[in-house]
Design a protein around this motif. Structure first.
Motif, PDB file in Angstrom:
ATOM      1  N   SER A  65     -12.437   1.574   3.493  1.00  0.00           N
ATOM      2  CA  SER A  65     -11.118   1.937   4.014  1.00  0.00           C
ATOM      3  C   SER A  65     -11.177   3.240   4.808  1.00  0.00           C
ATOM      4  O   SER A  65     -10.553   3.365   5.868  1.00  0.00           O
ATOM      5  CB  SER A  65     -10.116   2.070   2.863  1.00  0.00           C
ATOM      6  N   ILE A 123      -4.813   3.303   1.751  1.00  0.00           N
ATOM      7  CA  ILE A 123      -5.446   2.234   0.966  1.00  0.00           C
ATOM      8  C   ILE A 123      -6.732   2.757   0.338  1.00  0.00           C
ATOM      9  O   ILE A 123      -7.042   2.479  -0.832  1.00  0.00           O
ATOM     10  CB  ILE A 123      -5.722   1.006   1.859  1.00  0.00           C
ATOM     11  N   GLY A 124      -7.488   3.547   1.115  1.00  0.00           N
ATOM     12  CA  GLY A 124      -8.693   4.157   0.567  1.00  0.00           C
ATOM     13  C   GLY A 124      -8.386   5.042  -0.627  1.00  0.00           C
ATOM     14  O   GLY A 124      -9.138   5.063  -1.612  1.00  0.00           O
ATOM     15  N   ALA A 161      -4.908   2.837   6.590  1.00  0.00           N
ATOM     16  CA  ALA A 161      -6.253   2.626   6.058  1.00  0.00           C
ATOM     17  C   ALA A 161      -6.630   3.750   5.099  1.00  0.00           C
ATOM     18  O   ALA A 161      -7.245   3.514   4.050  1.00  0.00           O
ATOM     19  CB  ALA A 161      -7.261   2.540   7.208  1.00  0.00           C
ATOM     20  N   ARG A 173     -12.692   2.582   8.126  1.00  0.00           N
ATOM     21  CA  ARG A 173     -11.698   1.910   8.970  1.00  0.00           C
ATOM     22  C   ARG A 173     -10.746   2.947   9.572  1.00  0.00           C
ATOM     23  O   ARG A 173     -10.442   2.907  10.767  1.00  0.00           O
ATOM     24  CB  ARG A 173     -10.920   0.889   8.132  1.00  0.00           C
ATOM     25  N   TYR A 230       0.820  -1.213   0.000  1.00  0.00           N
ATOM     26  CA  TYR A 230       0.000   0.000   0.000  1.00  0.00           C
ATOM     27  C   TYR A 230       0.851   1.260   0.000  1.00  0.00           C
ATOM     28  O   TYR A 230       0.378   2.346  -0.326  1.00  0.00           O
ATOM     29  CB  TYR A 230      -0.962   0.009   1.197  1.00  0.00           C
TER      30      TYR A 230
END
Length: 642
Positions: free
Chosen positions: A173, A157-158, A154, A176, A23
């Motif tokens: 994401s 990643i989103g 997170a 999260r 990521y």
């Protein structure tokens, strides 16, 4: 290729040789770009553009190609490799894309759990190197507003899902990240944006996310801070100027924020999208042309930025640029989008095709289409002077009732006013009036002004409103100004002026300017009735546009008076603006006044465009509007235009 900027730095996606840290391939671009942007004269290529335009591996050839595509003189390329145990090394090179020189090389090592710290170390060493030739000064590390590494992970990643329009995965994401750090503004901001795209602007949960982002707008990179602020101001404006006494202050501030964002980040497509979107939703001091240009600029910077196509398609159609709209549609669909607009725009493409719009294939789609699909398609046909009246066709299906994924859309009564507005836009006043009657004051007033409501019935209703209701908050009486003027009822106008001037004092700061507007407008229209056209024109021109947002018919009357008085310079300036309402059923009349003035001024091509608008929009209009259609047809024939 854009011209090369000696102070522009592109950060290429990193080659990650430790699978569990994948990521960070794009995440390092986000972090380093935010850290370095604005360090002295240094500007960084927006992370989204760098990610989309980079091809190949972390080598010189790929770096030079990225520099050529983005106009960056410098490119940072690198990789993350394991060093045994739990340690990793970040190896990076700063390259000059216009020469063979490697400007600097770095290798920093740390535990793999602290890759963010490695990014900070690389940032410091890069700045030390750049400060040899530039005045860098003090630099604040861009913390992204969180000290939680799991929350940052997170969020990053989103961002990967967000760049690919994978909205469901992006939302998961971001949620999260929020669960790990509830004060982290950026995932709140992104979640609000994505939910707005998925469910429509004004979604209550979307607004909650955006408001929470604003409440935690601290420690963010400058670009992100400006975008968060812009969206939060939008949530404040959504209630309208009656609910928000500081509406005009907030609107001016919002315009200033997005203008500053484009000044500071002119190469950022999301910034230009935000600029266009703000002016689209709050267009009091904007034009369709200017809004479309902002979306177009976003797309020139990043043709894969899918959200910028949505309103651009609609605006191109409203401006009569069918070929441009089709180009946007083709480019958008080539991205294989996965948002809620995709199927609606595919249907739009078919409905724009004369050979397909009435085909059995399209009819089968319409027969089974959900409310969501029909709504997404209908958005593209509102306020389009389409002689085949596609907007009415779609709105009728919605008003009949269709299943929907959203509870709001499954209620067919929600679409009755939508159908009425589209009928009225195409001059079908009798049908619109039969459908909604007097339910919506603004629409009733427009229909009455255009002759779609029996004159005496309209007079009685407006007279009763003046007798029985206070003027503030704005009521039907305020809409009666032009109705009484058309009926040459100076007594009613004088009564309105007296009522406005003696209205009880209100605490709301906009109440006084509003009632003064009504009084001044009423006196100007009395002058018009008495034959003092020049005096009426002067007084109508002096009315402040911000005092009464709902007095759109007064602005239409202002245009009518200026055009009839042959005050062509003043009329041309006024009529060059868009009609004073987002979806104005009187727009064809506005365009007729524009066409007359342009023709007298010798601007024949632009006059023909305006005449075509009148002819096509009102081709099947009620008899009361057909004289305008005949005038437009005759003018087009004299101009030699089909």
């Amino acid at each position: 290729a854009p011209p090369v900027d000696d102070d522009l730095l592109a950060i290429a996606p990193f080659e990650i040789l430790v699978p569990e840290l994948d990521y960070w391939r794009e995440g390092l671009v986000d972090v380093l770009a935010a850290n370095l942007d604005g360090a002295g004269p240094i500007r960084t290529v927006p992370a989204t553009i760098a990610v989309r335009r980079f091809e190949g591996r972390a080598d010189r050839a790929s770096a030079v190609e990225l520099g050529l595509r983005t106009g960056a003189r410098m490119v940072l390329v690198g990789r993350v490799v394991g060093r045994g145990g739990d340690s990793v090394a970040l190896v990076a090179s700063l390259l000059d894309t216009e020469g063979p020189a490697t400007l600097a090389e770095f290798e920093v090592t740390d535990p793999e759990a602290r890759l963010d710290r490695l990014a900070d170390n690389v940032t410091v060493r890069l700045l030390n190197e750049l400060s040899r030739t530039r005045a860098i000064g003090a630099v604040r590390r861009a913390m992204f507003g969180t000290a939680s590494l799991p929350a940052l992970k997170a969020y990053l990643i989103g961002e990967q899902h967000y760049r690919r329009s994978e909205w469901d995965s992006a939302i998961a994401s971001y949620q999260r990240a929020i669960s790990l750090d509830s004060t982290f503004a950026l995932p709140h901001y992104r979640a609000g944006i994505v939910l707005g795209w998925q469910t429509g602007s004004g979604d209550s949960l979307s607004q909650v996310y955006l408001q929470r982002a604003a409440a935690n707008n601290r420690g963010l990179p400058p670009r992100d801070s400006l975008l968060v602020l812009a969206e939060s101001l939008g949530t404040v404006l959504d209630g309208g100027y009656v609910a928000n006494p500081r509406y005009w202050y907030h609107l001016r501030r919002l315009y200033g924020v997005v203008r500053e964002a484009t000044r500071r980040f002119p190469r950022d497509p999301e910034v230009w999208y935000e600029y266009g979107d703000v002016h689209y939703h709050y267009p009091e001091f904007a034009t369709r042309r200017g809004i479309l240009d902002a979306f177009d600029r976003a797309l020139r910077l990043d043709s894969a930025y899918a959200p910028a196509y949505i309103h651009a398609i609609e605006l191109a159609l409203q401006l009569g640029e069918l070929d441009r709209a089709r180009r946007y549609i083709r480019s958008y669909l080539a991205l294989n989008p996965r948002d809620i607009y995709a199927d609606g725009i595919r249907l739009t493409e078919m409905l724009l095709n004369p050979r397909l719009r009435h085909s059995a294939e399209v009819q089968r789609i319409l027969d089974t289409a959900s409310a969501d699909l029909l709504t997404a398609a209908l958005a593209n046909f509102r306020s389009w002077p389409d002689s085949s009246e596609t907007s009415i066709r779609l709105a009728r299906l919605l008003a009949e009732g269709r299943p929907s994924g959203a509870a709001l859309y499954s209620d067919s009564s929600f679409y009755i006013p939508e159908l009425a507005v589209n009928l009225a836009y195409h001059g079908r006043m009798a049908e619109a009036y039969a459908l909604v009657g007097t339910q919506f004051s603004w629409l009733y007033a427009i229909m009455a002004h255009l002759g779609g409501v029996p004159a005496e019935s309209a007079r009685a209703r407006f007279d009763a409103s003046l007798r029985n209701r206070p003027l503030w908050p704005p009521s039907l009486a305020g809409y009666g100004l032009t109705i009484w003027a058309n009926l040459r009822d100076s007594v009613a106008l004088a009564s309105l002026a007296r009522a406005a001037e003696t209205a009880p004092r209100q605490d709301h700061p906009l109440a006084g300017p509003y009632t003064q507007y009504l009084a001044d407008a009423a006196r100007a229209l009395i002058r018009l009735i008495r034959g003092d056209t020049a005096g009426a024109a002067r007084e109508l021109l002096a009315l402040p546009d911000t005092a009464c947002r709902r007095c759109v018919l007064v602005q239409l009357m202002r245009a009518q008076v200026l055009e009839a008085a042959r005050m062509d310079d003043e009329a041309a300036r006024l009529l060059a603006r868009d009609p004073p309402d987002f979806q104005a059923p009187f727009e064809p009349l506005w365009m007729l006044y524009r066409a007359r003035v342009l023709r007298r001024r010798g601007e024949l091509e632009r006059a023909a465009v305006a005449y075509r608008h009148v002819r096509d929009a009102w081709l099947h209009a009620d008899p009361v509007l057909q004289p305008y259609v005949r005038e437009a047809r005759e003018a087009l024939g004299q101009l030699g235009v089909r």
